[in-house]
Design a protein around this motif. Structure first.
Motif, short mmCIF file in Angstrom:
data_model
loop_
_atom_site.label_atom_id
_atom_site.label_comp_id
_atom_site.label_asym_id
_atom_site.label_seq_id
_atom_site.Cartn_x
_atom_site.Cartn_y
_atom_site.Cartn_z
N LEU A 17 -9.54 -43.79 5.69
CA LEU A 17 -9.79 -45.39 4.97
C LEU A 17 -8.96 -45.67 4.80
CD1 LEU A 17 -12.91 -47.00 4.21
CD2 LEU A 17 -10.48 -47.67 3.42
N ALA A 18 -7.96 -45.38 3.54
CA ALA A 18 -7.25 -46.24 3.41
C ALA A 18 -5.79 -46.53 4.00
CB ALA A 18 -6.09 -45.66 2.25
N TRP A 58 -10.05 -51.52 11.32
CA TRP A 58 -10.52 -52.65 11.39
C TRP A 58 -10.34 -53.79 9.98
CZ3 TRP A 58 -13.85 -57.09 8.37
CH2 TRP A 58 -14.07 -57.80 9.70
N LEU A 59 -10.40 -53.49 8.71
CA LEU A 59 -10.19 -53.61 7.70
C LEU A 59 -7.83 -54.23 7.71
CD1 LEU A 59 -11.67 -51.55 4.81
CD2 LEU A 59 -12.32 -54.04 5.95
N GLY A 60 -7.77 -53.11 8.16
CA GLY A 60 -5.93 -53.32 7.99
C GLY A 60 -5.82 -54.25 8.89
N GLY A 61 -6.27 -54.71 10.49
CA GLY A 61 -6.06 -55.29 11.48
C GLY A 61 -6.16 -57.01 10.23
N PHE A 62 -7.53 -57.07 10.32
CA PHE A 62 -7.86 -58.33 9.64
C PHE A 62 -7.25 -58.69 8.84
CE2 PHE A 62 -11.00 -60.73 6.88
CZ PHE A 62 -11.30 -61.93 7.43
N PHE A 115 -14.12 -43.82 9.32
CA PHE A 115 -13.41 -44.36 8.19
C PHE A 115 -11.81 -44.27 9.09
CE2 PHE A 115 -16.56 -41.17 6.21
CZ PHE A 115 -16.84 -41.77 5.03
N ALA A 116 -11.79 -43.47 9.92
CA ALA A 116 -10.34 -44.12 10.53
C ALA A 116 -10.24 -45.45 11.29
CB ALA A 116 -9.50 -43.69 11.27
#
Length: 96
Positions: free
Chosen positions: A14-15, A72-76, A66-67
């Motif tokens: 995820l990270a 999604w989190l990285g883009g947001f 998780f990827a």
């Protein structure tokens, strides 16, 4: 039946995908701004960072979830940061 999941690997995937996606956004911003060296640097970092996620989730399909969440989190958050930085530039008296 779901395959076994290691929480640390899942968190790492995820990270790493969040960071990889953030670097990808910065790469695209550099390309759009026609900053060649910055774009080349972000591009090479983008490929190096993706290695952990690819190696990790190819051994267990559950890590793909998780990827995707990390991506999604990285883009947001990277777009949020770029928007915040741009707003600060516009509001500063000297434009820096």
């Amino acid at each position: 039946m779901l395959p076994a999941l290691d929480p640390l690997i899942a968190l790492g995937v995820l990270a790493s995908t969040a960071a990889t996606d953030a670097v990808y956004v910065l790469f695209n911003a550099s390309v759009a701004a026609r900053r060649r060296v910055a774009a080349a640097n972000w591009s090479s970092l983008w490929y190096l960072m993706s290695a952990f996620a690819v190696i990790s989730y190819t051994s267990n399909w559950l890590y793909v979830l998780f990827a995707a969440l990390g991506s999604w989190l990285g883009g947001f958050f990277s777009i949020t940061a770029l928007t915040w930085i741009e707003a600060r530039k516009e509001s500063s008296p000297d434009g820096l």
